[in-house]
Write a protein that holds these residues in place. Structure first.
Motif, PDB file in Angstrom:
ATOM      1  N   LEU A   1      -7.881   3.508   4.302  1.00  0.00           N
ATOM      2  CA  LEU A   1      -6.846   3.019   3.616  1.00  0.00           C
ATOM      3  C   LEU A   1      -5.925   4.092   3.100  1.00  0.00           C
ATOM      4  O   LEU A   1      -4.903   4.204   3.106  1.00  0.00           O
ATOM      5  CB  LEU A   1      -7.291   2.257   2.422  1.00  0.00           C
ATOM      6  CG  LEU A   1      -6.356   1.577   1.666  1.00  0.00           C
ATOM      7  CD1 LEU A   1      -5.306   0.923   2.295  1.00  0.00           C
ATOM      8  CD2 LEU A   1      -6.787   0.799   0.408  1.00  0.00           C
ATOM      9  N   ASP A   2      -6.714   5.333   2.763  1.00  0.00           N
ATOM     10  CA  ASP A   2      -5.815   6.644   2.355  1.00  0.00           C
ATOM     11  C   ASP A   2      -4.985   7.150   3.283  1.00  0.00           C
ATOM     12  O   ASP A   2      -4.031   7.578   3.205  1.00  0.00           O
ATOM     13  CB  ASP A   2      -7.121   7.609   1.791  1.00  0.00           C
ATOM     14  CG  ASP A   2      -7.991   7.022   0.633  1.00  0.00           C
ATOM     15  OD1 ASP A   2      -7.004   6.403  -0.120  1.00  0.00           O
ATOM     16  OD2 ASP A   2      -8.990   7.434   0.653  1.00  0.00           O
ATOM     17  N   ILE A   3      -5.465   6.849   4.764  1.00  0.00           N
ATOM     18  CA  ILE A   3      -4.621   7.491   5.742  1.00  0.00           C
ATOM     19  C   ILE A   3      -3.524   6.598   6.099  1.00  0.00           C
ATOM     20  O   ILE A   3      -2.569   7.248   6.357  1.00  0.00           O
ATOM     21  CB  ILE A   3      -5.682   7.431   7.304  1.00  0.00           C
ATOM     22  CG1 ILE A   3      -6.892   8.274   6.811  1.00  0.00           C
ATOM     23  CG2 ILE A   3      -4.714   7.827   8.122  1.00  0.00           C
ATOM     24  CD1 ILE A   3      -7.819   8.402   7.895  1.00  0.00           C
ATOM     25  N   VAL A   4      -3.776   5.211   5.965  1.00  0.00           N
ATOM     26  CA  VAL A   4      -2.690   4.299   6.275  1.00  0.00           C
ATOM     27  C   VAL A   4      -1.608   4.600   5.270  1.00  0.00           C
ATOM     28  O   VAL A   4      -0.446   4.718   5.414  1.00  0.00           O
ATOM     29  CB  VAL A   4      -3.059   2.912   6.370  1.00  0.00           C
ATOM     30  CG1 VAL A   4      -1.970   2.042   6.396  1.00  0.00           C
ATOM     31  CG2 VAL A   4      -4.240   2.708   7.328  1.00  0.00           C
TER      32      VAL A   4
ATOM     33  N   ILE B   1       0.705  -1.159   0.067  1.00  0.00           N
ATOM     34  CA  ILE B   1      -0.201  -0.037   0.123  1.00  0.00           C
ATOM     35  C   ILE B   1       0.865   1.201   0.004  1.00  0.00           C
ATOM     36  O   ILE B   1       0.239   2.317  -0.304  1.00  0.00           O
ATOM     37  CB  ILE B   1      -0.969   0.299   1.069  1.00  0.00           C
ATOM     38  CG1 ILE B   1      -0.220  -0.052   2.497  1.00  0.00           C
ATOM     39  CG2 ILE B   1      -1.984  -1.213   1.125  1.00  0.00           C
ATOM     40  CD1 ILE B   1      -0.966   0.169   3.653  1.00  0.00           C
ATOM     41  N   ALA B   2       2.165   1.178   0.209  1.00  0.00           N
ATOM     42  CA  ALA B   2       3.080   2.316   0.379  1.00  0.00           C
ATOM     43  C   ALA B   2       3.639   2.420  -1.009  1.00  0.00           C
ATOM     44  O   ALA B   2       4.790   3.047  -1.036  1.00  0.00           O
ATOM     45  CB  ALA B   2       3.988   2.260   1.601  1.00  0.00           C
TER      46      ALA B   2
ATOM     47  N   THR C   1      -6.251  -5.348   2.027  1.00  0.00           N
ATOM     48  CA  THR C   1      -6.875  -3.993   2.187  1.00  0.00           C
ATOM     49  C   THR C   1      -8.127  -3.930   3.028  1.00  0.00           C
ATOM     50  O   THR C   1      -8.589  -3.256   3.730  1.00  0.00           O
ATOM     51  CB  THR C   1      -7.067  -3.280   1.163  1.00  0.00           C
ATOM     52  OG1 THR C   1      -8.066  -3.996   0.143  1.00  0.00           O
ATOM     53  CG2 THR C   1      -5.762  -2.921   0.254  1.00  0.00           C
ATOM     54  N   ASP C   2      -8.606  -5.351   3.088  1.00  0.00           N
ATOM     55  CA  ASP C   2     -10.045  -5.383   3.700  1.00  0.00           C
ATOM     56  C   ASP C   2      -9.943  -5.071   5.200  1.00  0.00           C
ATOM     57  O   ASP C   2     -10.998  -4.660   5.910  1.00  0.00           O
ATOM     58  CB  ASP C   2     -10.769  -6.954   3.470  1.00  0.00           C
ATOM     59  CG  ASP C   2     -11.992  -6.737   3.584  1.00  0.00           C
ATOM     60  OD1 ASP C   2     -12.837  -6.119   3.343  1.00  0.00           O
ATOM     61  OD2 ASP C   2     -12.328  -7.584   4.561  1.00  0.00           O
ATOM     62  N   LYS C   3      -8.951  -5.510   6.017  1.00  0.00           N
ATOM     63  CA  LYS C   3      -8.743  -5.119   7.330  1.00  0.00           C
ATOM     64  C   LYS C   3      -8.949  -3.695   7.604  1.00  0.00           C
ATOM     65  O   LYS C   3      -9.300  -3.195   8.669  1.00  0.00           O
ATOM     66  CB  LYS C   3      -7.524  -5.633   8.031  1.00  0.00           C
ATOM     67  CG  LYS C   3      -6.291  -4.996   7.068  1.00  0.00           C
ATOM     68  CD  LYS C   3      -5.070  -6.002   7.761  1.00  0.00           C
ATOM     69  CE  LYS C   3      -3.992  -5.547   7.098  1.00  0.00           C
ATOM     70  NZ  LYS C   3      -2.561  -6.668   7.110  1.00  0.00           N
ATOM     71  N   TYR C   4      -8.581  -2.653   6.618  1.00  0.00           N
ATOM     72  CA  TYR C   4      -8.702  -1.474   6.884  1.00  0.00           C
ATOM     73  C   TYR C   4     -10.058  -0.689   6.488  1.00  0.00           C
ATOM     74  O   TYR C   4     -10.751   0.121   7.087  1.00  0.00           O
ATOM     75  CB  TYR C   4      -7.539  -0.570   6.189  1.00  0.00           C
ATOM     76  CG  TYR C   4      -6.328  -1.060   6.446  1.00  0.00           C
ATOM     77  CD1 TYR C   4      -5.637  -0.914   7.518  1.00  0.00           C
ATOM     78  CD2 TYR C   4      -5.381  -1.455   5.268  1.00  0.00           C
ATOM     79  CE1 TYR C   4      -4.195  -1.033   7.634  1.00  0.00           C
ATOM     80  CE2 TYR C   4      -4.055  -1.857   5.504  1.00  0.00           C
ATOM     81  CZ  TYR C   4      -3.741  -1.601   6.779  1.00  0.00           C
ATOM     82  OH  TYR C   4      -2.483  -2.135   7.118  1.00  0.00           O
ATOM     83  N   VAL C   5     -10.609  -1.619   5.445  1.00  0.00           N
ATOM     84  CA  VAL C   5     -11.993  -1.074   4.984  1.00  0.00           C
ATOM     85  C   VAL C   5     -12.930  -1.318   6.312  1.00  0.00           C
ATOM     86  O   VAL C   5     -14.050  -0.604   6.284  1.00  0.00           O
ATOM     87  CB  VAL C   5     -12.372  -1.780   3.776  1.00  0.00           C
ATOM     88  CG1 VAL C   5     -13.816  -1.605   3.312  1.00  0.00           C
ATOM     89  CG2 VAL C   5     -11.516  -1.538   2.674  1.00  0.00           C
TER      90      VAL C   5
END
Length: 536
Positions: free
Chosen positions: A249-252, A186-187, A227-231
């Motif tokens: 997810l955007d914040i992470v 994600i980064a 990504t689902d754990k953030y959603v």
């Protein structure tokens, strides 16, 4: 005269020390750290980083749960830190029972329904805890008034990013398990399922076709891995932050720095973004002297040495063996060894112990692994213990029980520093044979010592490296390290739009080529036909 000189030196020393302290306090930053509940190996990681940050003059506060505050605040270096305590959404007694249940099912198959049910509960409890923290206005107000320059959070609990957005505090994320490449995709890190295994499945980087198929399927179609754990936490974010267009997810993705408790000395190389720093082995350090009674037991082992056996800080050894007969298997296997064995066990067994076995409720693991008499390390595959074994050059026998321990086991075999024993089929013979194999064959010890030499040949220890980069981000920010992948959609990221246009262009060129070649062929055919008719 000498008395006057001595007095002047003391005055100068006090004056110089005051200047240093004032200089440090002027640059000091207030830092909030969190390791989920504040329990076990996850907390030990943040504690090691926090200690180095304090040495750099910063003020460190740990956010811990009321269930484990006493445990965290009673550790050796606890006086270095401040503590913010949050109340868990469920009573601490229920949490203790949950961990007891996790210990009781540890020797069951991961596909066992009872095992799945017990292991799934912590995810829901963490969600409830996040809701409780965000609803605690007094706690949030204290965090606001503390004027924190940075929040350092465990990426298994994406609650702190919500707080960082609410209070506009920069983020640093800690990845506590192996395989940083998948978590930091994600980064902007490049995760390729053809040679980077997904987390928790125990594959190496050299996969068969079937393994690559399974790995690719999990990566593409199991969103919980990515990504689902953030959603899942978006509802809490939108309840406490006014801008509904912002996704967690955007914040992470805005995390300025990722610290991965991993190192390519033992992990599988992959392409990492510049804002990902490997700090594997945070709890590994030179050994301290053992308590006299323990030192006497170790020293009495002679040339055979000792075997260290622990089951980590997460599971209760009492509950681990209460639900099965595995304890007798371990003790019987140890009784057949020429070495002496030091075993972590929270209770004395109901049967007599052999003379070569000593059980203790707590072991100074790092200090024992650093003792020259230690010949092997028997453990379930905790990441901290893995790197402590590498740091001290100790071969290992791994019995993975849960989660990322299967990934650690894969790394033990791929690096050649030990062997793996299946928890479902472990017997007295198989355990004794595995320990004999790593202690009687020099190849395991030699490989472990080689990795130890590589691992230690670094400019600074892992915890200091982590503190350096955190300090760097506090001073200069980490935005310049972030990849521009954040500005791309998923379609743009995988170049699907570009590939689509290229495919269309290819089709257009094929059609044009077909049309042109048809014209040419018809022209040539007409010329040949005309010439033939003319000759006839």
């Amino acid at each position: 005269m000498e008395l006057f000189i001595c007095f002047a030196k003391q005055i100068y020393l006090v004056w110089f020390t005051s200047l240093v302290l004032l200089g440090r306090s002027g640059d000091a930053a207030n830092i909030l750290m969190n390791a989920i509940l504040g329990k076990g190996s996850h907390y030990y990681i943040t504690e090691a980083i926090g200690e180095q940050l304090v040495n750099r003059g910063h003020n460190v506060t740990h956010l811990v749960s009321n269930a484990f505050y006493k445990q965290a605040s009673s550790r050796q270096n606890s006086e270095l830190f401040n503590y913010e305590v949050y109340d868990t959404a469920i009573p601490p007694e229920v949490i203790y029972q949950l961990y007891a249940n996790m210990s009781r099912v540890a020797f069951l198959s991961p596909l066992n329904s009872q095992h799945i049910e017990v292991e799934s509960k912590p995810h829901w409890h963490r969600y409830q805890d996040c809701q409780a923290v965000l609803d605690n206005h007094d706690l949030l107000e204290r965090i606001r008034r503390a004027n924190y320059s940075l929040i350092i959070y465990d990426m298994l609990w994406p609650c702190l990013p919500i707080i960082s957005k609410m209070l506009d505090i920069p983020l640093v994320g800690i990845i506590s398990f192996p395989n940083p490449c998948m978590e930091t995709e994600i980064a902007g890190s490049n995760f390729n399922p053809s040679y980077v295994p997904c987390t928790g499945i125990g594959f190496t980087n050299k996969m068969t076709f079937v393994q690559r198929f399974v790995n690719t399927f999990l990566y593409a179609f199991v969103p919980w891995l990515t990504t689902d754990k953030y959603v899942w936490y978006n509802q809490l974010l939108h309840e406490h932050y006014s801008n509904d267009s912002v996704q967690l997810l955007d914040i992470v993705r805005e995390t300025q720095l990722f610290l991965a408790n991993s190192d390519f000395v033992a992990d599988y190389p992959c392409a990492l973004g510049p804002n990902v720093v490997l700090v594997g082995g945070l709890t590994s350090k030179p050994p301290q002297k053992l308590p006299p009674s323990l030192e006497n037991f170790v020293s009495s082992s002679g040339d055979h040495g000792v075997i260290v056996c622990t089951f980590g800080s997460f599971l209760s050894s009492h509950d681990l063996f209460e639900a099965n007969s595995k304890l007798s298997v371990f003790i019987s296997a140890f009784a057949r060894l020429p070495q002496k064995v030091i075993m972590q066990l929270s209770h004395e067994p109901s049967f007599p112990l052999p003379g070569n076995v000593k059980v203790l409720p707590w072991l100074p693991q790092n200090d024992l692994l650093g003792h020259p008499k230690t010949k092997a390390f028997v453990f379930p595959g905790g990441n901290n213990g893995f790197y402590e074994a590498i740091y001290h050059g100790v071969p290992t026998v791994v019995i993975p029980l849960r989660g990322d321990q299967f990934d650690v086991a894969a790394r033990v075999t791929s690096t050649g520093i030990g062997v793996v024993v299946d928890k479902l089929t472990v017997t007295e013979d198989s355990l004794q044979h595995a320990i004999h194999q790593v202690t009687s064959t020099n190849k395991f010890a030699n490989k472990a010592k080689k990795l130890s030499t590589i691992f230690r040949d670094r400019p600074m220890p892992p915890a200091q490296r982590a503190a350096f980069w955190i300090d760097h981000v506090i001073k200069h920010g980490g935005e310049y390290l972030q990849s521009s992948v954040h500005d791309l959609s998923r379609m743009q990221h995988i170049l699907l739009d570009v590939l689509t246009v290229m495919f269309i262009l290819f089709l257009v060129l094929c059609v044009l080529a077909y049309k042109c070649s048809s014209k040419v062929l018809w022209f040539l055919y007409g010329c040949v036909t005309h010439k033939h008719l003319k000759n006839s």
